[in-house]
Motif scaffolding. Structure first.
Motif, short mmCIF file in Angstrom:
data_model
loop_
_atom_site.label_atom_id
_atom_site.label_comp_id
_atom_site.label_asym_id
_atom_site.label_seq_id
_atom_site.Cartn_x
_atom_site.Cartn_y
_atom_site.Cartn_z
N GLU A 221 0.83 -1.21 0.00
CA GLU A 221 0.00 0.00 0.00
C GLU A 221 0.86 1.26 0.00
O GLU A 221 0.53 2.26 -0.64
CB GLU A 221 -0.92 -0.01 1.22
CG GLU A 221 -2.02 -1.07 1.13
CD GLU A 221 -2.81 -1.21 2.41
OE1 GLU A 221 -2.48 -0.50 3.39
OE2 GLU A 221 -3.76 -2.02 2.44
N GLU A 222 1.99 1.19 0.71
CA GLU A 222 2.91 2.32 0.74
C GLU A 222 3.50 2.59 -0.64
O GLU A 222 3.62 3.74 -1.08
CB GLU A 222 4.03 2.05 1.75
CG GLU A 222 4.97 3.23 1.98
CD GLU A 222 4.29 4.38 2.71
OE1 GLU A 222 4.82 5.51 2.63
OE2 GLU A 222 3.24 4.17 3.35
N VAL A 223 3.84 1.51 -1.35
CA VAL A 223 4.36 1.64 -2.72
C VAL A 223 3.28 2.20 -3.63
O VAL A 223 3.54 3.07 -4.48
CB VAL A 223 4.85 0.27 -3.23
CG1 VAL A 223 5.14 0.33 -4.73
CG2 VAL A 223 6.11 -0.16 -2.49
N ALA A 224 2.03 1.72 -3.47
CA ALA A 224 0.93 2.18 -4.32
C ALA A 224 0.66 3.67 -4.13
O ALA A 224 0.29 4.37 -5.08
CB ALA A 224 -0.34 1.38 -4.01
N ARG A 225 0.84 4.17 -2.91
CA ARG A 225 0.62 5.59 -2.64
C ARG A 225 1.78 6.46 -3.11
O ARG A 225 1.69 7.69 -3.12
CB ARG A 225 0.43 5.82 -1.13
CG ARG A 225 -0.92 5.36 -0.59
CD ARG A 225 -1.16 5.95 0.78
NE ARG A 225 -0.14 5.51 1.74
CZ ARG A 225 -0.26 4.44 2.52
NH1 ARG A 225 -1.35 3.68 2.43
NH2 ARG A 225 0.70 4.11 3.36
N GLY A 226 2.89 5.84 -3.49
CA GLY A 226 4.05 6.59 -3.93
C GLY A 226 4.95 7.04 -2.80
O GLY A 226 5.87 7.83 -3.01
N GLY A 227 4.71 6.51 -1.60
CA GLY A 227 5.52 6.90 -0.46
C GLY A 227 6.83 6.15 -0.37
O GLY A 227 7.69 6.48 0.46
N MET A 228 7.00 5.13 -1.20
CA MET A 228 8.22 4.31 -1.16
C MET A 228 8.40 3.68 -2.53
O MET A 228 7.42 3.30 -3.18
CB MET A 228 8.07 3.23 -0.08
CG MET A 228 9.32 2.43 0.22
SD MET A 228 9.02 1.19 1.53
CE MET A 228 8.74 2.24 2.96
N THR A 229 9.63 3.57 -2.98
CA THR A 229 9.87 2.90 -4.26
C THR A 229 9.81 1.39 -4.08
O THR A 229 9.94 0.87 -2.97
CB THR A 229 11.25 3.28 -4.83
OG1 THR A 229 12.26 2.77 -3.96
CG2 THR A 229 11.40 4.78 -4.98
N VAL A 230 9.61 0.71 -5.19
CA VAL A 230 9.57 -0.76 -5.16
C VAL A 230 10.87 -1.33 -4.62
O VAL A 230 10.88 -2.27 -3.82
CB VAL A 230 9.27 -1.31 -6.57
CG1 VAL A 230 9.44 -2.82 -6.60
CG2 VAL A 230 7.87 -0.92 -7.01
N ALA A 231 12.01 -0.75 -5.05
CA ALA A 231 13.32 -1.27 -4.64
C ALA A 231 13.51 -1.14 -3.13
O ALA A 231 13.96 -2.08 -2.46
CB ALA A 231 14.43 -0.53 -5.37
N VAL A 232 13.13 0.02 -2.57
CA VAL A 232 13.31 0.24 -1.14
C VAL A 232 12.36 -0.64 -0.34
O VAL A 232 12.75 -1.23 0.69
CB VAL A 232 13.09 1.73 -0.80
CG1 VAL A 232 13.04 1.94 0.71
CG2 VAL A 232 14.19 2.58 -1.42
N ALA A 233 11.12 -0.78 -0.80
CA ALA A 233 10.14 -1.60 -0.09
C ALA A 233 10.54 -3.07 -0.09
O ALA A 233 10.44 -3.75 0.93
CB ALA A 233 8.76 -1.43 -0.72
N SER A 234 11.01 -3.56 -1.22
CA SER A 234 11.42 -4.96 -1.30
C SER A 234 12.65 -5.21 -0.43
O SER A 234 12.77 -6.27 0.21
CB SER A 234 11.70 -5.36 -2.75
OG SER A 234 12.76 -4.58 -3.28
N GLN A 235 13.56 -4.24 -0.38
CA GLN A 235 14.75 -4.38 0.47
C GLN A 235 14.34 -4.44 1.95
O GLN A 235 14.88 -5.24 2.72
CB GLN A 235 15.70 -3.22 0.24
CG GLN A 235 17.01 -3.35 1.01
CD GLN A 235 17.93 -2.16 0.78
OE1 GLN A 235 17.47 -1.04 0.55
NE2 GLN A 235 19.22 -2.40 0.81
N ALA A 236 13.36 -3.63 2.33
CA ALA A 236 12.88 -3.63 3.71
C ALA A 236 12.24 -4.97 4.06
O ALA A 236 12.45 -5.52 5.15
CB ALA A 236 11.88 -2.49 3.91
N MET A 237 11.47 -5.53 3.11
CA MET A 237 10.82 -6.82 3.35
C MET A 237 11.85 -7.93 3.49
O MET A 237 11.76 -8.77 4.39
CB MET A 237 9.86 -7.12 2.20
CG MET A 237 8.95 -8.30 2.43
SD MET A 237 7.70 -7.97 3.69
CE MET A 237 7.89 -9.43 4.71
N LEU A 238 12.84 -7.93 2.60
CA LEU A 238 13.88 -8.96 2.65
C LEU A 238 14.71 -8.84 3.95
O LEU A 238 15.12 -9.86 4.52
CB LEU A 238 14.79 -8.85 1.44
CG LEU A 238 14.16 -9.26 0.10
CD1 LEU A 238 15.08 -8.90 -1.06
CD2 LEU A 238 13.85 -10.75 0.08
N ALA A 239 14.96 -7.62 4.38
CA ALA A 239 15.71 -7.42 5.61
C ALA A 239 14.96 -8.00 6.81
O ALA A 239 15.54 -8.61 7.71
CB ALA A 239 15.97 -5.93 5.84
#
Length: 327
Positions: free
Chosen positions: A303-321
């Motif tokens: 949802e954060e990515v969809a709103r434009g508050g986070m890029t896909v690359a940053v969001a995926s890195q956070a999830m993997l971390a």
């Protein structure tokens, strides 16, 4: 379910037991997956090996007609043939027609033939998610040849090459830009290209198409697992049953050469390693989907990515971390 009894019946060649086992391995229920692992382990020591032939081609090329004519020829020679056909599933409803038995009416009545259509579901690469395990069951049931028919989506049907000993590409004559449409990737994997429908008025066009593909194959880099003159292009007519025996003889020549020179065992080992990695990846994705906390976190980041508050690359890195996999 008595897994030991089911395994024994499969080894005895009981078709109903084989059909039941394939239904079991296609199930996604956790208890059924556990039973599947026990069944495959029980059958691992049979030592039986079938010739696995993957068949791919564009829609309308006549794959089902070819498989029926080819299968009838093989059963007529006393061979036991299993056909694992994969039907595309609807992206909206998830349903599949599964009409391969209807299209292969003669072969479906043969005592030495077994036809099993399966839905592709969400699997990519032209095969169903558990086709490889179904192949192992057919080998344990002592079939001589296993034909794996892909869904007919074109360039992406390369996954079947990771479970077949021979990869056959079926093409139609006078296909216009088909030489461009098939592209280099799938051609590099093909062991034999068969130009189907080489009969009647289409026969001259089929021969021209065969010549074009033969020329294209000569431009490809030589593969270590091929003897001289392979890969090659040939003309066949499934409808007239012409050229099928010649194609079968070429398949046997190629298979025999690879066995004698050690390529058969090397390829089987590479395929086993590949599917081990695939199973681990699928298991990791399944755990991610099954964990409520992980699902909630994925949804929040999405949802954060969809709103434009986070890029896909940053969001995926956070999830993997958070999964402990690093960035």
């Amino acid at each position: 379910m008595d897994i030991a009894d089911l395994a024994q019946r499969i080894v005895g060649g009981e078709r109903r037991a084989l059909a039941r086992a394939i239904t079991l391995i296609e199930s996604t229920r956790p208890d059924h997956r556990e039973q599947t692992r026990a069944l495959l382990e029980a059958l691992r020591g049979t030592g039986r090996q079938a010739l696995r032939i993957g068949l791919s081609g564009t829609p309308g090329v006549g794959k089902s007609t070819f498989i029926e004519s080819f299968g009838m020829m093989l059963t007529g020679q006393g061979l036991r043939v299993a056909v694992l056909a994969v039907d595309p599933s609807s992206a909206r409803s998830g349903g599949s027609i599964l009409g391969d038995k209807t299209r292969m009416e003669r072969l479906s009545r043969e005592r030495n033939a077994f036809i099993r259509p399966s839905p592709s579901q969400s699997a990519l690469g032209g095969v169903a998610r558990r086709t490889r395990e179904a192949v192992a069951l057919c080998e344990a049931a002592d079939f001589d040849v296993v034909l794996i028919e892909t869904v007919g989506v074109g360039q992406s049907e390369t996954m079947v090459a990771e479970m077949a000993d021979l990869f056959i590409l079926l093409l139609a004559p006078a296909g216009g830009d088909e030489l461009q449409g098939v592209k280099r990737g799938i051609m590099e994997m093909a062991d034999i290209i068969l130009v189907n429908k080489a009969d009647g008025d289409l026969k001259p066009a089929a021969e021209r198409t065969r010549a074009e593909y033969a020329g294209a194959l000569r431009l490809l880099r030589r593969r270590p697992q091929d003897p001289k003159a392979f890969p090659k292009a040939m003309c066949v007519s499934a409808l007239a049953e012409d050229g099928l025996q010649t194609a079968w003889e070429e398949m046997r020549i190629l298979d025999a050469w690879r066995r004698e020179n050690g390529h058969f065992d090397i390829r089987r080992a590479e395929q086993a390693r590949f599917w081990f990695g695939e199973e681990v990846r699928r298991g990791l994705l399944a755990r991610l989907d099954e964990d409520p906390q992980m699902r909630a976190r994925m949804r929040a980041l999405g949802e954060e990515v969809a709103r434009g508050g986070m890029t896909v690359a940053v969001a995926s890195q956070a999830m993997l971390a958070e999964l402990g996999a690093g960035g």
